[in-house]
Design a protein around this motif. Structure first.
Motif, PDB file in Angstrom:
ATOM      1  N   ARG A 396       0.854  -1.183   0.000  1.00  0.00           N
ATOM      2  CA  ARG A 396       0.000   0.000   0.000  1.00  0.00           C
ATOM      3  C   ARG A 396       0.893   1.238   0.000  1.00  0.00           C
ATOM      4  O   ARG A 396       1.847   1.328   0.773  1.00  0.00           O
ATOM      5  N   HIS A 397       0.540   2.197  -0.862  1.00  0.00           N
ATOM      6  CA  HIS A 397       1.373   3.387  -1.030  1.00  0.00           C
ATOM      7  C   HIS A 397       0.574   4.649  -0.700  1.00  0.00           C
ATOM      8  O   HIS A 397      -0.605   4.751  -1.017  1.00  0.00           O
ATOM      9  N   ALA A 398       1.259   5.612  -0.078  1.00  0.00           N
ATOM     10  CA  ALA A 398       0.762   6.983   0.069  1.00  0.00           C
ATOM     11  C   ALA A 398       1.862   7.884  -0.480  1.00  0.00           C
ATOM     12  O   ALA A 398       2.883   8.119   0.177  1.00  0.00           O
ATOM     13  N   LEU A 399       1.683   8.331  -1.702  1.00  0.00           N
ATOM     14  CA  LEU A 399       2.729   9.068  -2.417  1.00  0.00           C
ATOM     15  C   LEU A 399       2.480  10.566  -2.310  1.00  0.00           C
ATOM     16  O   LEU A 399       1.366  11.041  -2.522  1.00  0.00           O
ATOM     17  N   GLU A 400       3.530  11.309  -1.982  1.00  0.00           N
ATOM     18  CA  GLU A 400       3.486  12.770  -1.944  1.00  0.00           C
ATOM     19  C   GLU A 400       4.514  13.332  -2.912  1.00  0.00           C
ATOM     20  O   GLU A 400       5.665  12.878  -2.940  1.00  0.00           O
ATOM     21  N   VAL A 401       4.111  14.318  -3.682  1.00  0.00           N
ATOM     22  CA  VAL A 401       5.021  15.023  -4.584  1.00  0.00           C
ATOM     23  C   VAL A 401       4.774  16.516  -4.402  1.00  0.00           C
ATOM     24  O   VAL A 401       3.618  16.960  -4.401  1.00  0.00           O
ATOM     25  N   SER A 402       5.838  17.278  -4.219  1.00  0.00           N
ATOM     26  CA  SER A 402       5.656  18.717  -4.010  1.00  0.00           C
ATOM     27  C   SER A 402       6.711  19.503  -4.765  1.00  0.00           C
ATOM     28  O   SER A 402       7.796  18.991  -5.096  1.00  0.00           O
ATOM     29  N   ALA A 403       6.391  20.761  -5.025  1.00  0.00           N
ATOM     30  CA  ALA A 403       7.320  21.681  -5.679  1.00  0.00           C
ATOM     31  C   ALA A 403       7.118  23.063  -5.083  1.00  0.00           C
ATOM     32  O   ALA A 403       5.992  23.440  -4.703  1.00  0.00           O
ATOM     33  N   ARG A 404       8.208  23.804  -4.981  1.00  0.00           N
ATOM     34  CA  ARG A 404       8.127  25.180  -4.466  1.00  0.00           C
ATOM     35  C   ARG A 404       9.074  26.068  -5.246  1.00  0.00           C
ATOM     36  O   ARG A 404      10.244  25.712  -5.474  1.00  0.00           O
ATOM     37  N   TYR A 405       8.585  27.225  -5.667  1.00  0.00           N
ATOM     38  CA  TYR A 405       9.461  28.266  -6.203  1.00  0.00           C
ATOM     39  C   TYR A 405       9.446  29.422  -5.215  1.00  0.00           C
ATOM     40  O   TYR A 405       8.387  29.869  -4.772  1.00  0.00           O
ATOM     41  N   HIS A 406      10.638  29.906  -4.890  1.00  0.00           N
ATOM     42  CA  HIS A 406      10.760  30.898  -3.828  1.00  0.00           C
ATOM     43  C   HIS A 406      11.796  31.944  -4.216  1.00  0.00           C
ATOM     44  O   HIS A 406      12.853  31.624  -4.776  1.00  0.00           O
ATOM     45  N   GLU A 407      11.494  33.202  -3.907  1.00  0.00           N
ATOM     46  CA  GLU A 407      12.448  34.302  -4.047  1.00  0.00           C
ATOM     47  C   GLU A 407      12.458  35.090  -2.747  1.00  0.00           C
ATOM     48  O   GLU A 407      11.411  35.292  -2.131  1.00  0.00           O
ATOM     49  N   ASP A 408      13.645  35.540  -2.341  1.00  0.00           N
ATOM     50  CA  ASP A 408      13.704  36.439  -1.190  1.00  0.00           C
ATOM     51  C   ASP A 408      14.905  37.356  -1.319  1.00  0.00           C
ATOM     52  O   ASP A 408      15.824  37.119  -2.119  1.00  0.00           O
ATOM     53  N   SER A 409      14.893  38.412  -0.510  1.00  0.00           N
ATOM     54  CA  SER A 409      15.981  39.391  -0.561  1.00  0.00           C
ATOM     55  C   SER A 409      16.107  40.094   0.783  1.00  0.00           C
ATOM     56  O   SER A 409      15.151  40.197   1.559  1.00  0.00           O
ATOM     57  N   GLU A 410      17.321  40.561   1.027  1.00  0.00           N
ATOM     58  CA  GLU A 410      17.632  41.395   2.183  1.00  0.00           C
ATOM     59  C   GLU A 410      18.352  42.641   1.694  1.00  0.00           C
ATOM     60  O   GLU A 410      19.378  42.555   1.024  1.00  0.00           O
ATOM     61  N   ASP A 411      17.813  43.797   2.027  1.00  0.00           N
ATOM     62  CA  ASP A 411      18.371  45.083   1.607  1.00  0.00           C
ATOM     63  C   ASP A 411      18.915  45.789   2.841  1.00  0.00           C
ATOM     64  O   ASP A 411      18.161  46.163   3.745  1.00  0.00           O
ATOM     65  N   ARG A 412      20.248  45.978   2.880  1.00  0.00           N
ATOM     66  CA  ARG A 412      20.894  46.683   3.996  1.00  0.00           C
ATOM     67  C   ARG A 412      21.285  48.086   3.546  1.00  0.00           C
ATOM     68  O   ARG A 412      22.016  48.250   2.567  1.00  0.00           O
TER      69      ARG A 412
END
Length: 747
Positions: A396-412
Motif C-alpha cells: 500500500r502506497h501513500a505518495l506525496e510530490v511537491s514543488a516550491r518556487y521561492h524568491e527572497d531578498s535582504e536590503d541593507r
C-alpha cells in the motif's frame, strides 16, 4: 488598540451573552494544511518513522506562555539560547545545529517559510507571537526533509488560529485579558465562523488581535525604557464546499513591534551585584519591526484518493535595530568590541568607563558608535503538494510530490552615529549619512522538489524520500552612501544544487509498540557572498515508541555526522568579524538520546481528579573532530574533542498537574546543565560558563462560569538568577519571577 479593543469586546460579548453561537466550537488546524504537515494529529506521531512531536492548543493554554523558549522545553532535542527573557528573538537549535538566530532550523507558520529571507538571510528577526499560535509540530530526523532549506537539525511549523470549524450560521470566539508585574499586559481576542453563501458553498471570516506590553525587568543606570510593545492582527476569509472537499482561504497578518533591547550585557562582577542592570551606553538602543504576511491557500480533494494543496505567499519585513555597536579604542585609532571590553574591563578602563557612563562622568567625544541596522526583507513564493493512495500487489502506497518556487531578498542600508556620554546621558556628536556603513542587497531564487512514498507491508512501513534544491544566490554591493544604486561596485553570484535523500522505517511490534529507524542528509544553504563549502551532514536515528491510551513514551538515539559545520558571523554572535562572513568548522559529531514519557492518572470528566505527568529529557554530546583556528568568535582556537558552544549536555523538564471539574493546577520544572559560550573541553572558566539552572513555573485556572475562567501563572517561581549567555556581548540574565493574572473565555 482601537481595532484590538473592538475584537476583544466582540469576543467577550459573544462568549458571555450570545446564545446563538456554537456551544462546543472547534478551532483546530485548518484541514487544508494537513498535507503540509508530517502528521495532522498527535496520535499520528506514533506511526511516523522519525522523531516528530506535536503540541496542541491544550498544551499551549496550560501556561499561556508568550515566550516560545518556554514552550519548546516540552520537546526533546531542542536547544534554546535565551537572550532577552521574553523570547522576542529566539535562538533555537535542534540536535546540535547551532542556535544563533534560529538560522539552522526551518521555521514555518501555516506551512510557509517565516524567516524574513530564509535563503539569503536566514537569521530570524521576526518571530510569530505565541498568543495566536494554536499548535506546533517539530520534525526531526528523516521527517525534516519534507521541508527546507535547512535540514541539518529539523523544522518547526507553527499553526496560527484558523477560522473555527463550525457549522454554517454558527460563530466561535475567544478572549483573554492578563496583567502582571513589570507592567505586563496581554489582550488577545478572536471571533469567526461560517455562513451559507450559495447552494453547496459556505463563506467564512475570522478576525484576531493581540496586544502585548512590558516595561521590562532590566534597569538602565540613568533610567529609561527596557520593555516592549507588540500589536499583532490577523484577518482570514474563506470559501468551502459543504462537503469540505474544496476550500480557498486568504490570510493577512500584520505585526508591529517596538522593543528597547540591546546587545550590551554587563561584566560578571556587576552581574553578581545586580544581574538586571544595564549600562548607560545602551540607553538609545531600540528595535522597531513591521511585518506583513499575505497568504492564499487552495485545497481540493480529487476523487477519493488524491488531494492537492497549493499555497501562494508573500511576506514583507522592515526592521531597524538602532543599537550600540562598539566603543573607541584607547589609542583612538580604531574600535574595541563590546565583548572584549566586558570580558576584561581592567585592561580596557577607558572603553569600560565610556560604556558605564556614570553620572558626573564626561566620556570621550564620539567614543560610542551606534549603528542603525536598517534592513528591508521580502519573501515570495508558491508551493504545491499532491498526494495519492494506491496499491501495488500487497504493498500500500501513500505518495506525496511537491514543488516550491521561492524568491527572497535582504536590503541593507545602514549608518553609524557617534555619541559621547555627558553626565550619564548620551549626546550625539557625529551623525552618519544613510547607507554610509553598509549598502548592499542579498537575494536568492530557489526551486525545491520533494517526493516521498509511504509504503505499508504488513507490520512494516518504509518511507523513502528525496528532496532537491537548486538555489541561485547573489550579493550586490554599492558605494557607501549611494542611495541611487545605479552602478554596483561588486557583484558575487553562486549556484548551489543539492540532493537531500532520506529513509525511515517503522516496525509495528504490537498494537502499542513501534521500533523506528532512519537516516537522512542534512543541509544548510550558504548566504549570498559566501564562498565556504556548504554545510552538510549525514544524520541517523533509531528508537522505540509506545502508546496505549493516555500512556506515551519515546526513546530515540541520534547521531549527526557533519562533514562541514558552518558558522555565520552576525552581530548577535559578538561581532569581531565581517557581518555575513561564514566560517568552516570541519567535521563535527553530535550524538545523543531523547526521552519523552507521559500519562494521566484518574479522570476528571467523571467527577473525579486527573493527574497528568510528563518527562522530557535530552542528552547531547557535540564535539569538533579537527584542530583549527577560526576568526569566528564562538569557536576561536579549536582542538579535537572540543565541545560546541551553547550545547548543554543535559536538559530535563518535568510536568505535573491536578485537574478537577472546575479547577486546574499545573507545575513544570526545567533543569539545564551548564554549557560553554565558546568551544573547549575540561573545566569551564567563569567568564565562559553558561550557568546551570532549575526553573519552576506554575499556573492555575478556575472556571467562574461555563465560558469564563480566572487564570494565573508565575514563571520562575523561586526567582532563580542565572547567566543565560555571553552572546551578543557580556553576561545576560534569564527572566526573573514574572506573573500574570486575568480572565479567559472561549466558546
Amino acid at each position: 488598540m482601537r481595532f484590538l479593543s473592538g475584537i476583544s469586546f466582540s469576543a467577550l460579548v459573544a462568549v458571555i451573552a450570545t446564545p446563538a453561537v456554537a456551544s462546543e466550537a472547534e478551532a483546530g488546524q485548518n484541514p487544508a494544511l494537513d498535507l503540509i504537515t508530517v502528521t495532522a494529529s498527535r496520535q499520528g506521531t506514533l506511526d511516523i518513522g522519525g522523531s516528530v512531536q506535536r503540541l496542541e492548543i491544550e498544551d499551549l493554554e496550560t501556561f499561556a506562555y508568550g515566550d516560545v523558549n518556554r514552550i519548546l522545553r516540552q520537546i526533546p532535542g531542542v536547544f534554546l539560547q535565551e537572550e532577552d527573557g521574553f523570547g522576542l528573538r529566539p535562538n533555537i537549535g535542534i540536535r546540535g545545529s547551532g542556535t544563533d538566530r534560529s538560522a539552522r532550523v526551518t521555521i514555518m507558520e501555516d506551512g510557509i517559510l517565516k524567516a524574513p529571507a530564509p535563503y539569503s538571510a536566514p537569521a530570524i528577526y521576526y518571530f510569530p507571537r505565541m498568543a495566536r499560535i494554536y499548535g506546533i509540530e517539530v520534525a526531526k530526523g528523516p521527517a525534516a526533509i519534507k521541508y527546507g532549506p535547512a535540514t541539518v537539525g529539523g523544522a518547526i511549523n507553527f499553526f496560527a488560529t484558523p477560522i473555527p470549524d463550525v457549522d454554517a450560521g454558527e460563530v466561535a470566539a475567544s478572549f483573554t485579558a492578563l496583567a502582571g508585574n513589570y507592567g505586563g499586559q496581554r489582550l488577545h481576542g478572536w471571533v469567526g465562523g461560517w455562513s451559507g453563501l450559495a447552494s453547496g458553498i459556505e463563506m467564512g471570516a475570522f478576525a484576531e488581535g493581540v496586544y502585548e506590553h512590558s516595561n521590562g525587568f532590566k534597569t538602565i543606570d540613568i533610567g529609561g525604557d527596557t520593555g516592549f510593545e507588540i500589536v499583532d492582527t490577523t484577518l482570514r476569509f474563506g470559501l468551502r464546499t459543504t462537503d469540505r472537499r474544496h476550500s480557498l482561504e486568504f490570510k493577512f497578518q500584520r505585526n508591529n513591534e517596538r522593543s528597547d533591547e540591546t546587545y550590551l550585557g554587563i561584566t560578571l562582577a556587576d552581574f553578581a551585584v545586580d544581574p538586571n542592570r544595564r549600562y548607560n551606553a545602551s540607553q538609545r538602543d531600540v528595535m522597531n519591526v513591521a511585518h506583513e504576511t499575505f497568504q492564499l491557500t487552495h485545497s481540493s480533494k480529487i476523487g477519493s484518493d488524491v488531494t492537492l494543496t497549493t499555497i501562494a505567499y508573500r511576506t514583507d519585513t522592515a526592521r531597524s535595530w538602532y543599537k550600540l555597536n562598539d566603543v573607541r579604542n584607547a589609542a583612538n585609532t580604531g574600535w574595541s568590541s563590546l565583548a572584549d571590553v566586558l570580558a576584561n574591563p581592567t585592561a580596557n578602563p577607558l572603553q569600560f568607563a565610556d560604556l558605564v557612563g556614570a553620572e558626573g562622568f564626561t566620556g570621550r567625544p564620539g567614543a560610542l558608535r551606534v549603528r542603525n541596522n536598517n534592513r528591508v526583507y521580502q519573501s515570495t513564493g508558491i508551493q504545491s503538494v499532491i498526494s495519492g493512495n494506491f496499491d501495488t500487489g500487497p504493498l500500500r502506497h501513500a505518495l506525496e510530490v511537491s514543488a516550491r518556487y521561492h524568491e527572497d531578498s535582504e536590503d541593507r542600508f545602514q549608518q553609524d552615529d557617534r555619541y559621547q556620554i555627558v553626565n550619564g546621558r548620551m549626546v550625539l556628536t557625529t551623525p552618519g549619512a544613510p547607507g554610509s556603513q553598509d549598502n548592499r542587497i542579498g537575494d536568492a531564487k530557489a526551486w525545491a522538489f520533494f517526493v516521498r512514498d509511504t509504503i505499508d507491508f504488513g507490520a512494516i512501513t518504509l518511507v523513502p524520500g528525496l528532496r532537491y534544491e537548486t538555489i541561485d544566490l547573489r550579493q550586490t554591493r554599492f558605494a557607501l552612501g549611494d542611495s541611487v544604486r545605479a552602478i554596483p561596485t561588486a557583484v558575487a553570484e553562486r549556484n548551489v544544487d543539492v540532493f537531500i535523500p532520506g529513509v525511515s522505517a517503522v516496525w509495528r511490534l504490537g498494537d502499542d509498540l513501534r521500533l523506528i529507524a532512519g537516516a537522512h542528509r542534512g543541509f544548510a544553504s550558504p548566504t549570498p557572498g559566501s564562498d565556504v563549502s556548504i554545510e552538510t551532514s549525514w544524520n541517523y536515528e533509531a528508537g522505540l515508541k509506545f502508546g496505549r491510551g493516555p500512556v506515551r513514551m519515546e526513546v530515540i538515539g541520534f547521531f549527526n555526522d557533519y562533514s562541514n559545520l558552518v558558522g555565520s558571523c552576525t552581530a548577535s554572535t559578538g561581532g569581531n568579524c565581517d557581518i555575513g562572513e561564514q566560517f568552516e568548522g570541519g567535521k563535527v559529531d553530535v550524538k545523543g538520546v531523547e526521552v519523552l514519557a507521559g500519562t494521566t492518572f484518574g479522570n476528571s470528566a467523571d467527577g473525579g481528579i486527573s493527574v497528568p505527568v510528563a518527562l522530557v529529557y535530552t542528552f547531547t554530546d557535540a564535539r569538533f573532530q579537527s584542530n583549527f583556528v577560526s576568526g569566528y568568535e564562538p569557536w576561536g582556537a579549536v582542538s579535537i574533542d572540543d565541545r560546541l558552544p551553547y550545547q548543554p549536555k543535559h536538559q530535563l523538564t518535568l510536568n505535573a498537574g491536578i485537574e478537577t471539574g472546575r479547577a486546574r493546577f499545573n507545575a513544570t520544572m526545567n533543569w539545564v546543565s551548564r554549557a560553554r559560550a565558546t568551544a573547549g573541553q575540561g573545566a569551564i572558566a567563569a567568564n565562559d560558563r553558561i550557568d546551570a539552572r532549575t526553573v519552576v513555573d506554575v499556573s492555575a485556572e478556575f472556571d467562574l462560569l461555563e465560558n469564563l475562567s480566572l487564570f494565573g501563572s508565575v514563571q520562575n517561581v523561586f526567582d532563580e538568577t542565572y547567566n543565560a549567555g555571553f552572546s551578543p556581548s557580556g553576561a545576560r540574565p534569564g527572566a526573573p519571577r514574572l506573573w500574570l493574572v486575568g480572565l479567559r473565555s472561549r466558546i
